[in-house]
Design a protein around this motif. Structure first.
Motif, PDB file in Angstrom:
ATOM      1  N   MET A 225     161.654  89.103  47.827  1.00  0.00           N
ATOM      2  CA  MET A 225     160.779  89.678  46.792  1.00  0.00           C
ATOM      3  C   MET A 225     159.366  89.753  47.371  1.00  0.00           C
ATOM      4  O   MET A 225     159.169  89.469  48.553  1.00  0.00           O
ATOM      5  N   SER A 226     158.387  90.104  46.546  1.00  0.00           N
ATOM      6  CA  SER A 226     157.007  90.156  47.045  1.00  0.00           C
ATOM      7  C   SER A 226     156.433  88.745  47.124  1.00  0.00           C
ATOM      8  O   SER A 226     156.952  87.812  46.506  1.00  0.00           O
ATOM      9  N   ALA A 227     155.339  88.587  47.862  1.00  0.00           N
ATOM     10  CA  ALA A 227     154.713  87.269  48.022  1.00  0.00           C
ATOM     11  C   ALA A 227     154.276  86.689  46.678  1.00  0.00           C
ATOM     12  O   ALA A 227     154.525  85.519  46.382  1.00  0.00           O
ATOM     13  N   THR A 228     153.651  87.509  45.845  1.00  0.00           N
ATOM     14  CA  THR A 228     153.173  87.012  44.547  1.00  0.00           C
ATOM     15  C   THR A 228     154.339  86.667  43.634  1.00  0.00           C
ATOM     16  O   THR A 228     154.308  85.659  42.919  1.00  0.00           O
ATOM     17  N   ALA A 229     155.408  87.471  43.666  1.00  0.00           N
ATOM     18  CA  ALA A 229     156.598  87.159  42.863  1.00  0.00           C
ATOM     19  C   ALA A 229     157.211  85.833  43.312  1.00  0.00           C
ATOM     20  O   ALA A 229     157.672  85.033  42.482  1.00  0.00           O
ATOM     21  N   ALA A 230     157.185  85.555  44.612  1.00  0.00           N
ATOM     22  CA  ALA A 230     157.709  84.280  45.129  1.00  0.00           C
ATOM     23  C   ALA A 230     156.848  83.116  44.642  1.00  0.00           C
ATOM     24  O   ALA A 230     157.367  82.059  44.259  1.00  0.00           O
ATOM     25  N   GLU A 231     155.518  83.320  44.637  1.00  0.00           N
ATOM     26  CA  GLU A 231     154.608  82.269  44.149  1.00  0.00           C
ATOM     27  C   GLU A 231     154.864  81.990  42.670  1.00  0.00           C
ATOM     28  O   GLU A 231     154.892  80.831  42.239  1.00  0.00           O
ATOM     29  N   VAL A 232     155.071  83.066  41.894  1.00  0.00           N
ATOM     30  CA  VAL A 232     155.332  82.904  40.455  1.00  0.00           C
ATOM     31  C   VAL A 232     156.683  82.220  40.236  1.00  0.00           C
ATOM     32  O   VAL A 232     156.828  81.368  39.365  1.00  0.00           O
ATOM     33  N   THR A 233     157.683  82.571  41.048  1.00  0.00           N
ATOM     34  CA  THR A 233     159.015  81.971  40.908  1.00  0.00           C
ATOM     35  C   THR A 233     158.939  80.455  41.018  1.00  0.00           C
ATOM     36  O   THR A 233     159.484  79.719  40.192  1.00  0.00           O
ATOM     37  N   LYS A 234     158.245  79.977  42.043  1.00  0.00           N
ATOM     38  CA  LYS A 234     158.162  78.528  42.263  1.00  0.00           C
ATOM     39  C   LYS A 234     157.419  77.829  41.131  1.00  0.00           C
ATOM     40  O   LYS A 234     157.876  76.806  40.596  1.00  0.00           O
ATOM     41  N   THR A 235     156.254  78.368  40.743  1.00  0.00           N
ATOM     42  CA  THR A 235     155.485  77.715  39.679  1.00  0.00           C
ATOM     43  C   THR A 235     156.223  77.830  38.342  1.00  0.00           C
ATOM     44  O   THR A 235     156.207  76.897  37.543  1.00  0.00           O
ATOM     45  N   ALA A 236     156.911  78.957  38.126  1.00  0.00           N
ATOM     46  CA  ALA A 236     157.609  79.170  36.846  1.00  0.00           C
ATOM     47  C   ALA A 236     158.829  78.265  36.701  1.00  0.00           C
ATOM     48  O   ALA A 236     159.108  77.778  35.607  1.00  0.00           O
ATOM     49  N   GLU A 237     159.565  78.014  37.801  1.00  0.00           N
ATOM     50  CA  GLU A 237     160.764  77.186  37.635  1.00  0.00           C
ATOM     51  C   GLU A 237     160.385  75.758  37.237  1.00  0.00           C
ATOM     52  O   GLU A 237     161.081  75.126  36.433  1.00  0.00           O
ATOM     53  N   ASN A 238     159.267  75.260  37.758  1.00  0.00           N
ATOM     54  CA  ASN A 238     158.818  73.928  37.342  1.00  0.00           C
ATOM     55  C   ASN A 238     158.193  73.960  35.946  1.00  0.00           C
ATOM     56  O   ASN A 238     158.349  73.024  35.165  1.00  0.00           O
ATOM     57  N   THR A 239     157.503  75.043  35.634  1.00  0.00           N
ATOM     58  CA  THR A 239     156.916  75.203  34.300  1.00  0.00           C
ATOM     59  C   THR A 239     158.016  75.242  33.233  1.00  0.00           C
ATOM     60  O   THR A 239     157.881  74.630  32.172  1.00  0.00           O
ATOM     61  N   PHE A 240     159.126  75.935  33.529  1.00  0.00           N
ATOM     62  CA  PHE A 240     160.243  76.016  32.584  1.00  0.00           C
ATOM     63  C   PHE A 240     160.869  74.644  32.353  1.00  0.00           C
ATOM     64  O   PHE A 240     161.230  74.302  31.224  1.00  0.00           O
ATOM     65  N   ARG A 241     161.000  73.871  33.414  1.00  0.00           N
ATOM     66  CA  ARG A 241     161.573  72.525  33.246  1.00  0.00           C
ATOM     67  C   ARG A 241     160.653  71.665  32.382  1.00  0.00           C
ATOM     68  O   ARG A 241     161.113  70.931  31.500  1.00  0.00           O
ATOM     69  N   ASP A 242     159.352  71.776  32.613  1.00  0.00           N
ATOM     70  CA  ASP A 242     158.374  71.040  31.818  1.00  0.00           C
ATOM     71  C   ASP A 242     158.467  71.474  30.349  1.00  0.00           C
ATOM     72  O   ASP A 242     158.381  70.648  29.441  1.00  0.00           O
ATOM     73  N   LEU A 243     158.646  72.782  30.144  1.00  0.00           N
ATOM     74  CA  LEU A 243     158.771  73.332  28.785  1.00  0.00           C
ATOM     75  C   LEU A 243     160.020  72.780  28.092  1.00  0.00           C
ATOM     76  O   LEU A 243     159.988  72.414  26.922  1.00  0.00           O
ATOM     77  N   GLN A 244     161.135  72.699  28.836  1.00  0.00           N
ATOM     78  CA  GLN A 244     162.380  72.162  28.273  1.00  0.00           C
ATOM     79  C   GLN A 244     162.215  70.692  27.866  1.00  0.00           C
ATOM     80  O   GLN A 244     162.716  70.266  26.829  1.00  0.00           O
ATOM     81  N   ILE A 245     161.497  69.933  28.712  1.00  0.00           N
ATOM     82  CA  ILE A 245     161.272  68.514  28.395  1.00  0.00           C
ATOM     83  C   ILE A 245     160.380  68.403  27.159  1.00  0.00           C
ATOM     84  O   ILE A 245     160.628  67.586  26.268  1.00  0.00           O
ATOM     85  N   ALA A 246     159.345  69.253  27.095  1.00  0.00           N
ATOM     86  CA  ALA A 246     158.437  69.234  25.938  1.00  0.00           C
ATOM     87  C   ALA A 246     159.186  69.586  24.658  1.00  0.00           C
ATOM     88  O   ALA A 246     158.912  69.021  23.587  1.00  0.00           O
ATOM     89  N   ALA A 247     160.138  70.514  24.745  1.00  0.00           N
ATOM     90  CA  ALA A 247     160.904  70.932  23.561  1.00  0.00           C
ATOM     91  C   ALA A 247     161.694  69.758  22.984  1.00  0.00           C
ATOM     92  O   ALA A 247     161.699  69.534  21.767  1.00  0.00           O
ATOM     93  N   ILE A 248     162.347  68.970  23.856  1.00  0.00           N
ATOM     94  CA  ILE A 248     163.119  67.830  23.352  1.00  0.00           C
ATOM     95  C   ILE A 248     162.191  66.682  22.947  1.00  0.00           C
ATOM     96  O   ILE A 248     162.472  65.950  21.991  1.00  0.00           O
ATOM     97  N   ASN A 249     161.053  66.538  23.625  1.00  0.00           N
ATOM     98  CA  ASN A 249     160.086  65.511  23.207  1.00  0.00           C
ATOM     99  C   ASN A 249     159.536  65.818  21.819  1.00  0.00           C
ATOM    100  O   ASN A 249     159.408  64.929  20.975  1.00  0.00           O
TER     101      ASN A 249
END
Length: 478
Positions: A225-249
């Motif tokens: 993919m593009s460089a910026t899309a790769a940067e977003v992928t990495k930050t987003a996958e951790n952001t999504f996990r944090d979001l999932q934890i916040a949802a159950i908290n």
């Protein structure tokens, strides 16, 4: 016929990648370097490490074929020994040797200088990029593996490399981002088996980076993919996990308020599976720690702020990602509030009470205490005048905090026993033993990881409170 770009011609003249450099000999750089070295298609890998007081010892250790990483890392030391013996890997503090290489990767941490202002500390990464730029030659590939604010590869990194080298990215050299996706304890396995996100600043850069990573993957596939899309992928996958934890908290906090058990609700929600439907949910707890989840949301948010386009979003509304961070950051304060409420049921205050904290690491059965939620909890207790002792079977040292591996010593005469980490050792905690050692008629127990059986402790006279345990948190005191 489509004519070749200047960069494509340079890469073709240089031929296949044979010599590789890895900057940063840590949890990411070491396994990456030795996996490159073990691939038959590559001739030589140089690991670059500053000969500093804190990290210089790694150079000699690696060159002897030994791993400087603590903890269990299956297969790593054997692989280091193998590639060193074969003459395919060497660690060096001499950055001028970058000029010998076909490709260079940077695996340097990007912490926040100050978590409160959320400005990332890119100083170590910038130093690394400058070193690469100084010795960059036409036709080389540079890859950033560090987690970075989206836009950094095409922005800051490109600019520094061009300034230092006098060369132009996309014309004279290839530039890409390929974020690491590893967990401590399974570094080699993760690099081989996880799919690899690879994003270049142009097609030729992406193609060259794919050539670099493909030989080390066994199960994983390369996803270009593009460089910026790769940067977003990495930050987003951790952001999504944090979001999932916040949802159950947040659900746990709701269940406490409604007098029900969040774990019953979780089992029900999680049961819906099949026909492409899943409601998989994570587990609530005393807070989120670690190097990644606590900062990557802010990299993603900063990427939007420095991005090219206008953000169309509900006016005045919080980002759900930043709100999720706030919920997870609140959990240690909620643990403190549960402790205060439990002591109040006995007519006690935090001031003058003894609190026994069980767990300093943020993750079960680990010594990783980076950004641990135990720290803000301890700070709140101390500020309120409590005396605090900390137990952890894995964490030996932590700046400014005394940590004991003697559970009896920590629990002795405690008014409140507070479970902050889900270590296996705490699952076998017995109410009779804890009551005897605490020497209190009605000790308090606060469970932040759902590791104890509430009824056992309530039956022995404990005042119990647990995250999400609205069904038990107002029990009668025996």
């Amino acid at each position: 016929m489509i004519s070749m770009s200047k960069l494509e011609k340079l890469l073709k003249e240089r031929g296949p990648i044979k010599k590789i450099g890895v900057l940063g000999m840590g949890y990411v750089g070491i396994p990456a370097a030795v996996l490159f070295a073990d691939a038959p298609c590559f001739e030589k890998v140089l690991g670059f490490q500053r000969n500093s007081k804190s990290s210089g010892y790694k150079i000699e250790m690696l060159n002897r074929g030994e791993s400087p990483l603590k903890g269990e890392e299956p297969g790593l030391e054997e692989l280091i020994g193998k590639v060193v013996k074969a003459g395919k890997f060497e660690c060096t503090p001499d950055f001028s040797r970058i000029s010998e290489l076909d490709a260079v990767t940077l695996a340097i941490q990007t912490p926040f200088a100050n978590p409160k202002d959320l400005e990332p500390d890119f100083s170590a990464l910038i130093d690394g990029i400058r070193n690469v730029g100084k010795y960059l030659k036409p036709g080389m590939l540079v890859v950033l593996e560090s987690t970075i604010t989206p836009g950094t590869t095409e922005g800051m990194a490109k600019q520094i490399l061009e300034e230092e080298s006098g060369l132009k990215a996309g014309e004279d050299f290839a530039l890409a981002h390929a974020p690491e996706r590893v967990m401590v304890g399974r570094l080699l396995k993760n690099i081989r088996e996880h799919d690899r996100i690879v994003g270049g600043i142009d097609e030729a850069s992406t193609k060259r980076a794919v050539e670099l990573y493909s030989p080390v993957l066994t199960v994983g596939q390369v996803i270009p993919m593009s460089a910026t899309a790769a940067e977003v992928t990495k930050t987003a996958e951790n952001t999504f996990r944090d979001l999932q934890i916040a949802a159950i908290n947040q659900l746990a906090l709701y269940c406490e308020a409604m007098g029900i058990n969040v774990y019953d609700v979780r089992t029900g929600v999680d049961s819906l599976k099949g026909e492409g439907i899943t409601r998989a949910v994570l587990w609530p707890g005393a807070g989120v720690g670690g190097h990644c989840l606590t900062k990557d949301t802010y990299h993603l948010e900063r990427g939007v702020k420095i991005g090219r386009g206008e953000l169309d979003y509900p006016e005045g509304a919080d980002s759900i990602y930043v709100l999720a961070r706030k919920v997870n950051d609140f959990m240690p304060a909620h643990m403190y509030n549960l402790t205060v409420a439990a002591l109040e049921r006995l007519g006690k205050k935090m001031d003058g009470s003894k609190v026994a904290m069980l767990g300093w690491a943020f993750i079960k059965d680990s010594d990783d205490a980076r950004n641990t939620p135990s720290e803000p909890y301890r700070d709140l207790c101390l500020k309120a005048g409590a005396s605090v002792m900390v137990h952890d079977p894995y964490v030996v040292n932590y700046p400014g905090v005394e940590i004991s591996d003697n559970l009896e010593e920590v629990v002795r005469n405690a008014d409140a026993i507070v479970v902050l980490a889900g270590h296996s050792a705490y699952s076998s905690l017995k109410a009779d033993w804890a009551k005897k050692v605490s020497a209190k008629a009605n000790p308090v127990i606060i469970d932040g990881r759902n590791v104890i059986e509430p009824d056992e402790f309530i039956g022995k006279g404990f005042v119990y409170k647990g995250i999400g345990r609205g069904d038990k948190n107002s029990h009668k005191i025996k």
